[in-house]
Design an enzyme around this catalytic site. Structure first.
Site: not given
Ligand code: ZEM
Length: 289
Positions: A47, A51, A174, A190
């Site tokens: 993540r 970001h 995800h 997920w």
């Molecule tokens: Zn995420 N993501 N993401 N994401 N994401 C979360 C967690 C993780 C969106 C999003 O709002 C959120 C992509 C795309 C998008 C990962 C990777 C990638 C979380 C939870 C949210 C709310 C955060 C928390 O509470 O800790 C949205 C709206 C997306 C639009 C499509 C893309 C692209 C990613 C990588 C290629 C990963 C690995 C996590 C898990 C993080 C963790 O701490 O476990």
């Protein structure tokens, strides 16, 4: 003779084996803390890489992983980046051991290490990012808002230069990790195997029945069968929208296709806006190779 004849040395020029050492040190710390989430820093490091990179705007050519501006306020305080201090702090020990690497190369390389070590595909990576200063921080609002749907996803990801297929392929990340109520406000994982990259995100999206979770938190979906998994409104938009859904179906059926497309699009994400001086990409050895 002896030491006095040593030629003057230029600045240290790291090569592939030096970056492989950084990769290995990241791999080693992924499961160094049993107390953290499912026993792995892997998802939160993925993540961080996402970001750091996903702030890119192709029109103004601002944002992206070059600069590592999330070290600074205001970007570190943007709501979307809540919880990522954990990831940045965990990587500090690697930076201390290899002080020649920039934070911006380190964060993206750490995401590559995490993906590969969690069973994902090889992600070709190249060095060359320079750390910036606070003036390069991007404005808030460049990263996606999970409470929205397909129009928003297209607005955000087209701005970075991605198409529909690439949006769906990226979303397969995800399969990893979870939402934290004290970070995004959303809750839960997920998939049933949040520390292994598979195409399960797509399979579950299509095969499970999903309903609104009844709770006082932000609107999210839960699986009817076990009520232990979640989907964000943006995740659900991937099957509401026909043009997205055909790619969800393709990836649900074919993990190999997902891995191939994910490797391409994740490598592209990590390179957005970076003025590289070299075309040579490194493919790192995973600890299980
Ligand atoms: Zn995420 N993501 N993401 N994401 N994401 C979360 C967690 C993780 C969106 C999003 O709002 C959120 C992509 C795309 C998008 C990962 C990777 C990638 C979380 C939870 C949210 C709310 C955060 C928390 O509470 O800790 C949205 C709206 C997306 C639009 C499509 C893309 C692209 C990613 C990588 C290629 C990963 C690995 C996590 C898990 C993080 C963790 O701490 O476990």
């Amino acid at each position: 003779a002896g030491k006095s004849s040593t030629k003057p040395q230029g600045p240290f020029q790291p090569g592939k084996s030096d970056y492989q050492k950084v990769y290995n040190d990241v791999a080693e710390l992924l499961e160094s803390n049993d107390e953290y989430d499912n026993g792995s820093y892997g998802p939160v490091l993925v993540r961080l890489g996402w970001h750091a990179s996903g702030t890119y705007d192709k029109e103004s050519k601002t944002g992206g992983s070059n600069g590592a501006t999330m070290r600074f306020s205001p970007e570190s305080d943007h709501g979307a980046n809540a919880g990522l201090k954990t990831a940045r702090d965990v990587l500090q020990s690697v930076k201390d051991k290899h002080p020649w690497i920039t934070y911006s190369d380190l964060w993206t390389l750490a995401a590559v290490s995490a993906i590969q070590e969690m069973g994902g595909p090889k992600i070709p990576w190249r060095p060359g990012r320079q750390d910036g200063d606070v003036t390069a921080c991007t404005p808030d609002g460049r990263l996606p808002d999970a409470s929205k749907e397909q129009k928003h996803l297209r607005d955000i990801f087209y701005r970075m230069g991605f198409n529909d297929q690439e949006i769906v392929a990226l979303s397969g990340a995800h399969a990893l990790g979870r939402c934290h109520t004290d970070r995004s406000g959303f809750d839960g994982p997920w998939t049933f195997s949040p520390t292994v990259l598979t195409n399960d995100f797509y399979k579950l999206l299509i095969e499970e029945k999903w309903s609104w979770k009844k709770w006082s938190g932000p609107k999210q979906f839960e699986d009817v069968a076990t009520k232990s998994l979640m989907m964000l409104p943006t995740d659900m938009a991937l099957i509401k929208d026909k043009a997205f859904k055909k790619h969800v179906e393709a990836y649900a059926k074919d993990n190999e296709l997902f891995f191939k497309d994910f490797a391409d699009v994740f490598a592209k994400l990590l390179e957005l806006g970076v003025p590289f001086k070299t075309d040579e990409k490194f493919v790192f050895k995973a600890s299980t190779d």
